[in-house]
Design an enzyme around this catalytic site. Structure first.
Site, PDB file in Angstrom:
ATOM      1  N   LYS A 111      -6.790  -2.574  -9.212  1.00 50.00           N
ATOM      2  CA  LYS A 111      -6.681  -1.146  -8.904  1.00 50.00           C
ATOM      3  C   LYS A 111      -7.383  -0.353 -10.008  1.00 50.00           C
ATOM      4  O   LYS A 111      -7.099  -0.542 -11.202  1.00 50.00           O
ATOM      5  CB  LYS A 111      -5.196  -0.786  -8.849  1.00 50.00           C
ATOM      6  CG  LYS A 111      -4.854   0.326  -7.901  1.00 50.00           C
ATOM      7  CD  LYS A 111      -3.336   0.389  -7.762  1.00 50.00           C
ATOM      8  CE  LYS A 111      -2.903   1.555  -6.939  1.00 50.00           C
ATOM      9  NZ  LYS A 111      -1.449   1.720  -6.998  1.00 50.00           N
TER      10      LYS A 111
HETATM   11  C1  E4P Z   1      -0.302   4.030  -4.604  1.00 47.47           C
HETATM   12  O1  E4P Z   1      -0.779   2.918  -4.709  1.00 47.47           O
HETATM   13  C2  E4P Z   1       0.617   4.613  -5.575  1.00 47.47           C
HETATM   14  O2  E4P Z   1       1.300   3.576  -6.237  1.00 47.47           O
HETATM   15  C3  E4P Z   1       1.701   5.460  -4.963  1.00 47.47           C
HETATM   16  O3  E4P Z   1       1.632   5.501  -3.556  1.00 47.47           O
HETATM   17  C4  E4P Z   1       1.897   6.781  -5.629  1.00 47.47           C
HETATM   18  O4  E4P Z   1       2.947   7.465  -5.011  1.00 47.47           O
HETATM   19  P1  E4P Z   1       3.739   8.691  -5.693  1.00 47.47           P
HETATM   20  O5  E4P Z   1       2.907   9.909  -5.500  1.00 47.47           O
HETATM   21  O6  E4P Z   1       5.016   8.759  -4.912  1.00 47.47           O
HETATM   22  O7  E4P Z   1       3.920   8.322  -7.122  1.00 47.47           O
END
Ligand code: E4P
Length: 217
Positions: A83
């Protein structure tokens, strides 16, 4: 639509794997911090439980650091997806990983142009953050629709991974908008099956069946 669970909690992942409906996992540094566990141990453990893609995010923000960390993470298990943040260096790192056959998830996407860049960089997944756009009174779901249109216009293979999902309606709306994947917090996945009319209807069928005095077996 594929379902990923957005968590670093191994117990939740084990439980949800039992549904047979879980296709993968996404984590991020905030979820790792919340788990209180060692990042590399958690990634290895999740990859041993889930055969599908498991996103593990680099911590570095410079190109050399992202490449070094990304290659290390990719070496932990075959199903690791690296990522990377949506910055110029993140996109360069994405190109590098793609050229080496390493899968990538380009994260923190908040605009259609950013998603276009990620597809051009060869990203396996693009993660538009729906909830965080809604939080600032923008239309998170509109972004999913726009990216779907752009990717279809040019037949980009990058999969749209709807992220920052806050509730069950986000899941169905992302599916209607054509997202390939939704990454969903465990508590939202658990709620997907619930409907008061299902509970009421089932209670009625159970009671009426009892009145028949019959048994199927
Ligand atoms: C995506 O991969 C992120 O980990 C996640 O969806 C972020 O979500 P949040 O805005 O609830 O932290």
């Amino acid at each position: 639509m594929k379902f990923f669970v957005d968590t670093a909690e191994v117990d939740d992942i084990r439980e949800l794997m039992e549904t047979g409906l879980l296709d993968g996992v996404t984590t991020n540094p905030s979820l790792i911090a919340k788990s209180g566990r060692n990042f590399l141990d958690v990634v290895k453990e999740i990859c041993a439980i889930v055969p599908g893609p498991v996103s593990a995010e680099v911590a570095a923000t410079d190109l050399a650091g992202m490449i070094a960390e990304g290659e290390h993470l990719a070496g932990l298990a075959e199903n690791v997806v690296v990522k990377l943040p949506l910055t110029w260096d993140g996109l360069k790192a994405c190109r590098h990983m793609t050229s080496k056959g390493i899968k990538t998830n380009v994260t923190l996407c908040f605009s259609a142009n950013q998603a276009l860049l990620a597809a051009k960089a060869g990203a396996t997944y693009i993660s538009p953050f729906i909830g965080r756009l809604d939080d600032i009174n923008l239309e998170g779901m509109q972004l999913i629709e726009d990216i779907r249109t752009i990717y279809d216009n040019y037949a980009y293979a990058t999969e749209i991974l709807a992220a920052s999902i806050r509730g069950v309606n986000h899941v169905s709306q992302a599916a209607i908008a054509g997202a390939d994947v939704a990454t969903i917090p465990p508590e939202v996945i658990r709620k997907l099956v619930s409907h008061p009319l299902t509970d009421k209807g089932l209670a009625g069928f159970v009671a009426d069946w009892k009145k028949t005095g019959q048994s199927i077996l």
